[in-house]
Design a protein around this motif. Structure first.
Motif, PDB file in Angstrom:
ATOM      1  N   LYS A  92       0.602  -1.057   0.485  1.00 40.59           N
ATOM      2  CA  LYS A  92       0.181   0.435   0.354  1.00 40.59           C
ATOM      3  C   LYS A  92       0.812   1.104  -0.719  1.00 40.59           C
ATOM      4  O   LYS A  92       0.062   2.523  -1.234  1.00 40.59           O
ATOM      5  CB  LYS A  92      -0.719   0.095   1.605  1.00 40.59           C
ATOM      6  CG  LYS A  92      -1.682   1.382   1.136  1.00 40.59           C
ATOM      7  CD  LYS A  92      -2.840   0.816   2.068  1.00 40.59           C
ATOM      8  CE  LYS A  92      -3.842   1.945   1.952  1.00 40.59           C
ATOM      9  NZ  LYS A  92      -4.772   2.262   3.353  1.00 40.59           N
ATOM     10  N   SER A  96       1.164   4.482  -2.977  1.00 45.55           N
ATOM     11  CA  SER A  96       0.679   5.368  -2.564  1.00 45.55           C
ATOM     12  C   SER A  96       1.817   5.907  -2.984  1.00 45.55           C
ATOM     13  O   SER A  96       1.224   7.368  -3.428  1.00 45.55           O
ATOM     14  CB  SER A  96       0.314   5.389  -1.123  1.00 45.55           C
ATOM     15  OG  SER A  96      -0.883   4.459  -1.045  1.00 45.55           O
ATOM     16  N   TYR A 109      -2.972   8.475   3.532  1.00 43.19           N
ATOM     17  CA  TYR A 109      -3.981   7.434   3.962  1.00 43.19           C
ATOM     18  C   TYR A 109      -3.528   7.544   6.084  1.00 43.19           C
ATOM     19  O   TYR A 109      -2.729   7.723   6.033  1.00 43.19           O
ATOM     20  CB  TYR A 109      -4.041   6.101   2.439  1.00 43.19           C
ATOM     21  CG  TYR A 109      -2.932   6.042   3.424  1.00 43.19           C
ATOM     22  CD1 TYR A 109      -2.680   4.686   4.008  1.00 43.19           C
ATOM     23  CD2 TYR A 109      -1.461   6.149   2.604  1.00 43.19           C
ATOM     24  CE1 TYR A 109      -1.571   3.886   4.009  1.00 43.19           C
ATOM     25  CE2 TYR A 109      -0.864   5.373   2.186  1.00 43.19           C
ATOM     26  CZ  TYR A 109      -0.263   4.443   3.326  1.00 43.19           C
ATOM     27  OH  TYR A 109       0.930   3.735   3.132  1.00 43.19           O
ATOM     28  N   GLU A 110      -4.418   6.564   6.184  1.00 44.73           N
ATOM     29  CA  GLU A 110      -4.921   6.071   7.853  1.00 44.73           C
ATOM     30  C   GLU A 110      -3.383   5.049   7.700  1.00 44.73           C
ATOM     31  O   GLU A 110      -3.936   3.908   6.710  1.00 44.73           O
ATOM     32  CB  GLU A 110      -5.729   6.252   8.083  1.00 44.73           C
ATOM     33  CG  GLU A 110      -6.141   7.651   9.137  1.00 44.73           C
ATOM     34  CD  GLU A 110      -7.870   7.743   9.805  1.00 44.73           C
ATOM     35  OE1 GLU A 110      -7.612   6.221  10.457  1.00 44.73           O
ATOM     36  OE2 GLU A 110      -8.410   9.021   9.775  1.00 44.73           O
ATOM     37  N   GLU A 111      -2.720   5.071   8.394  1.00 43.86           N
ATOM     38  CA  GLU A 111      -1.841   3.666   8.892  1.00 43.86           C
ATOM     39  C   GLU A 111      -2.128   3.467  10.740  1.00 43.86           C
ATOM     40  O   GLU A 111      -1.138   4.265  11.256  1.00 43.86           O
ATOM     41  CB  GLU A 111      -0.399   3.913   8.198  1.00 43.86           C
ATOM     42  CG  GLU A 111       0.026   2.222   8.274  1.00 43.86           C
ATOM     43  CD  GLU A 111      -0.151   0.755   7.500  1.00 43.86           C
ATOM     44  OE1 GLU A 111       0.007  -0.043   7.370  1.00 43.86           O
ATOM     45  OE2 GLU A 111      -1.178   1.213   6.319  1.00 43.86           O
TER      46      GLU A 111
END
Length: 406
Positions: A92, A96, A109-111
């Protein structure tokens, strides 16, 4: 404020990045700018076109537990995090970064990185000047505390909502006791009457003085008692149906069709006990066809109406003999159910906050969830609305507006 800080951070990082790429002297970056970047609370990393690390700040080192003297420059950023077992989804991150390069747009995005128990908002921003690509800036904003705060607020709201449901259930149980007590006593009386008639009939069988007319009279009285029992059992059935529906409404939704007569009957049954105890009278004025059919969760609607009637009862603050007016009419393509009282109106500060937050005028005796939940229910289950009209020192009217579906 957080947005402003983030924007300033991005600007500073971009300036530093341009310095790094444009003049090729990472280690001679102006000291003032370097100190500012190292003070930023968010981690940042600068990558070249091959995703190798060109620069970073001290926050990044501290957050990901790298030592100051550890040589991480020119290391592949993704591989470095993967070797440290920080990434749960390296594909991911790689995808990205590639998208940011290809589109020229910031990708975010959140991770969650479980190894250090933190949640990040990752922002990947490509940097170019006059069409020339320089590299990528990656900002890792620590939002762990923010997420925890949101969860705490949600948990508290869930607790308050559960209390409200339990309070409603307690009110229903009190209503059951009151509503069933009278018909049960009446049925018991009717049964005693029938027992007496049965004894009288048995004694009259061999009595030559008892005429045919007497037998018919006894039978007539039996029928009368049976008719009364039927009326009371039908009422008890209505009570059970209404209460069962409201108990279900506290936990699940039921999309059905119902008519206005059924709606009003349920409201009357469930509010009878509370109105009688307060010695308050509910005046119902139906200005539409009682057979008008509506679609939606009737139990939720009854709960909303009952909550508003209860609020009106409490607004009278123990003053007996007062009236609450419930009017049902059609306006344009909407059904409007109005609940009005003359208990003094609402203060302006309360009116402004109604339906927007959990506010109560009952002090420690209220949670403010009643109207808050009512508004949410009408929006969610009927695509409707609730409005309020109030005159300070005079009256308050709540209008439940429901679209009529043909």
């Amino acid at each position: 404020m957080n947005i402003i800080i983030l924007i300033v951070s991005i600007v500073i990082v971009i300036i530093l990045l341009l310095t790094v790429f444009r003049f090729k002297f990472v280690f001679s970056t102006p000291m003032a700018l370097r100190k500012i970047v190292d003070k930023i609370s968010d981690s940042y990393v600068v990558l070249d076109d091959n995703d190798s690390i060109l620069d970073y700040n001290k926050t990044f080192l501290a957050t990901f537990k790298f030592k100051d003297n550890e040589k991480i420059k020119k290391e592949n950023f993704i591989q470095l995090l993967e070797d440290k077992k920080y990434l749960s989804n390296e594909k991911k991150l790689a995808h990205s970064i590639l998208r940011a390069k290809e589109t020229g747009k910031t990708i975010s995005y959140e991770e969650e990185i479980k190894k250090i128990r933190k949640i990040f908002m990752i922002e990947i921003s490509p940097v170019s000047l006059k069409g020339a690509f320089f590299g990528v800036v990656i900002l890792l904003k620590d939002i762990t505390q923010h997420k925890r705060d949101i969860q705490i607020i949600k948990d508290k709201q869930d607790t308050l909502m559960e209390r409200e449901r339990l309070a409603s259930l307690g009110q229903l149980i009190g209503g059951i006791t009151h509503n069933l007590k009278t018909p049960i006593m009446s049925i018991s009386g009717a049964a005693e009457g029938l027992i007496d008639l049965v004894k009288e009939y048995e004694n009259s069988i061999e009595d030559p003085e008892v005429t045919v007319e007497d037998h018919h009279e006894i039978a007539k009285e039996m029928k009368e008692w049976i008719s009364k029992i039927k009326v009371h059992t039908a009422y008890m059935s209505d009570v059970i149906t209404a209460v069962k529906g409201q108990a279900v409404a506290l936990s699940e939704d039921e999309i059905v069709t119902f008519d206005i007569e059924e709606l009003v009957k349920r409201v009357n049954i469930l509010m009878k006990h509370e109105l009688k105890n307060a010695i308050i009278y509910l005046n119902v004025d139906i200005k539409v066809d009682k057979n008008l059919t509506m679609k939606g969760d009737v139990n939720n609607l009854v709960q909303v109406i009952n909550n508003m009637i209860s609020n009106s009862i409490q607004a009278y603050n123990g003053k007996e003999g007062q009236k609450i007016y419930m009017t049902i009419l059609q306006k344009d393509e909407n059904l409007v159910i109005s609940i009005k009282d003359y208990a003094g109106g609402l203060p302006n500060i309360v009116k402004k906050k109604l339906f927007k937050e959990m506010i109560t005028t009952k002090g420690k005796n209220g949670t403010g969830l009643g109207l808050y939940m009512s508004y949410s229910n009408i929006k969610a289950h009927f695509n409707g609305d609730i409005t309020v009209e109030t005159k300070d020192g005079e009256s308050t009217t709540f209008n439940i507006i429901l679209p009529i579906q043909n």
